[in-house]
Design an enzyme around this catalytic site. Structure first.
Site, PDB file in Angstrom:
ATOM      1  CB  CYS A  88      -0.644  -0.127   0.806  1.00  0.00           C
ATOM      2  SG  CYS A  88      -1.997  -1.059   1.051  1.00  0.00           S
ATOM      3  CG  HIS A 331      -6.679   1.610  -0.085  1.00  0.00           C
ATOM      4  ND1 HIS A 331      -5.484   1.925  -1.048  1.00  0.00           N
ATOM      5  CD2 HIS A 331      -6.777   0.788   0.518  1.00  0.00           C
ATOM      6  CE1 HIS A 331      -3.874   1.500   0.500  1.00  0.00           C
ATOM      7  NE2 HIS A 331      -4.929   0.518   0.863  1.00  0.00           N
TER       8      HIS A 331
END
Length: 378
Positions: A88, A331
């Site tokens: 991430c 996301h």
């Protein structure tokens, strides 16, 4: 903080779509290519050729996604391309790598960011074995929690209540809805597949979120409503030396930091990363006007902001993810670290902040890492 430092002079992204919806047929390179092409057009006035394209990607088809996307954007075949994986934090790590290449003098113009297509990511399996959701973040014998369960554990450890998590999610959606209505996303978004606006932001009520069950732990506080959804999207920035920016406004990359932390609580990573960054630069948190954090979960985000002395549900509501973050927008894992840099660029540069205004971007990473970068308006 002057001299031949790396400067972000353009920042673009796609709209962000929830996996299986807006971009369900778009492969990761087809998300990234239009963003790269838009950045090349944005800096064409400088007459500086692109030296490299660096993209973060977590769950894609393998191979060199950045090279494929660069060719798809129409770049000359001499531009090589590099694909990296810090999960991430990949998109932000790509920007830091570009800054290091520029600062060293080895490159002049680097396109850096990330892309993710959760919708078209391949099913993974070891030869002769069963499919698996993700690769291991740690070796056998070490903690390796899924990120949702880890966010639940971090929220419990840091005393982040369910009510605060739901309130934070509602506030984020409200900020994103307002920003979209005001057109504050318009200049950064590159249309792809006919979509020029983020799919997810919508008005929410805490009472509605309070009815949702725990998503990862029975009876837990982390729910589908206060977690960021798996998403598709791409984002990137153009980085070059101060001496070549030709008067274009931009964000000077002051410094970056990447650190490890306890893999059992990976969401904590931004805390030591930001602290190391501030210590190295001698900058206090009070001096930073805009903070963008990859909001994978409200529990994780609030644990981090509490530790850093920020109050995003109070006095720092306009300072921390001022136009909403991943909880509202989505996301796209490998891209999210570049999305937060793009958002800083819009908030500070497109928003007309005075020179010297400071902005911070940070992300937590599965396996126990934190990535952070400090920028200032050039």
């Amino acid at each position: 903080m002057t001299g031949d430092m790396p400067v972000v002079v353009a920042a673009r992204r796609t709209a962000i779509g929830t996996a299986g919806h807006a971009f369900k047929l778009e492969t990761v390179d087809r998300l990234a290519s239009p963003v790269i092409a838009a950045l090349v057009r944005d800096v064409a006035c400088l007459g500086v050729p692109v030296d490299d394209v660096v993209l973060g990607n977590c769950m894609g088809p393998g191979g060199n996604v950045a090279r494929v996307a660069a060719l798809g954007a129409g770049l000359d075949p001499s531009v090589p391309g590099l694909t990296i994986d810090r999960q991430c934090g990949s998109g932000l790590a790509a920007v830091l790598l570009a800054g290091q290449a520029v600062r060293s003098g080895e490159m002049e113009l680097v396109i850096a960011g990330g892309a993710e297509s959760a919708s078209t990511a391949p099913v993974r399996a070891h030869r002769g074995g069963e499919p698996y959701e993700r690769a291991a973040f740690t070796p056998a014998g070490h903690p390796d929690p899924d990120m949702g369960a880890a966010a639940e554990a971090l929220g419990v450890a840091r005393g982040v209540s369910r009510e605060r998590q739901d309130n934070y999610a509602c506030a984020g959606h409200a900020k994103a809805v307002a920003a979209r209505a005001a057109g504050r996303f318009d200049e950064e978004i590159v249309p792809v597949a006919g979509r020029d606006h983020d799919q997810r932001p919508r008005p929410l009520r805490p009472a509605s979120l309070a009815r949702l069950p725990g998503a990862f732990v029975a009876g837990g506080a982390v729910t589908a409503g206060n977690s960021a959804p798996n998403s598709d999207g791409a984002a990137a920035v153009a980085v070059l030396p101060e001496r070549l920016r030709g008067g274009l406004p931009g964000l000077r990359l002051v410094a970056g930091a990447v650190v490890g932390c306890d893999p059992e609580l990976p969401g904590w990573g931004p805390v030591p990363a930001v602290r190391r960054l501030l210590e190295r630069t001698g900058v206090s948190m009070e001096r930073i006007e805009a903070v963008e954090i990859v909001e994978a979960f409200a529990a994780q985000t609030l644990a981090v902001t509490d530790a850093l002395g920020l109050d995003p549900l109070g006095a720092d509501g306009a300072r921390v993810c001022g136009d909403g973050g991943a909880l509202a927008l989505g996301h796209p894992w490998g891209a999210s670290g570049a999305v937060v840099v793009t958002r800083l660029f819009s908030r500070l540069v497109r928003g007309g902040a005075p020179k010297g205004t400071l902005g911070l971007a940070t992300a937590a990473v599965g396996g126990g890492l934190g990535v952070a970068a400090l920028f200032e308006v050039a």
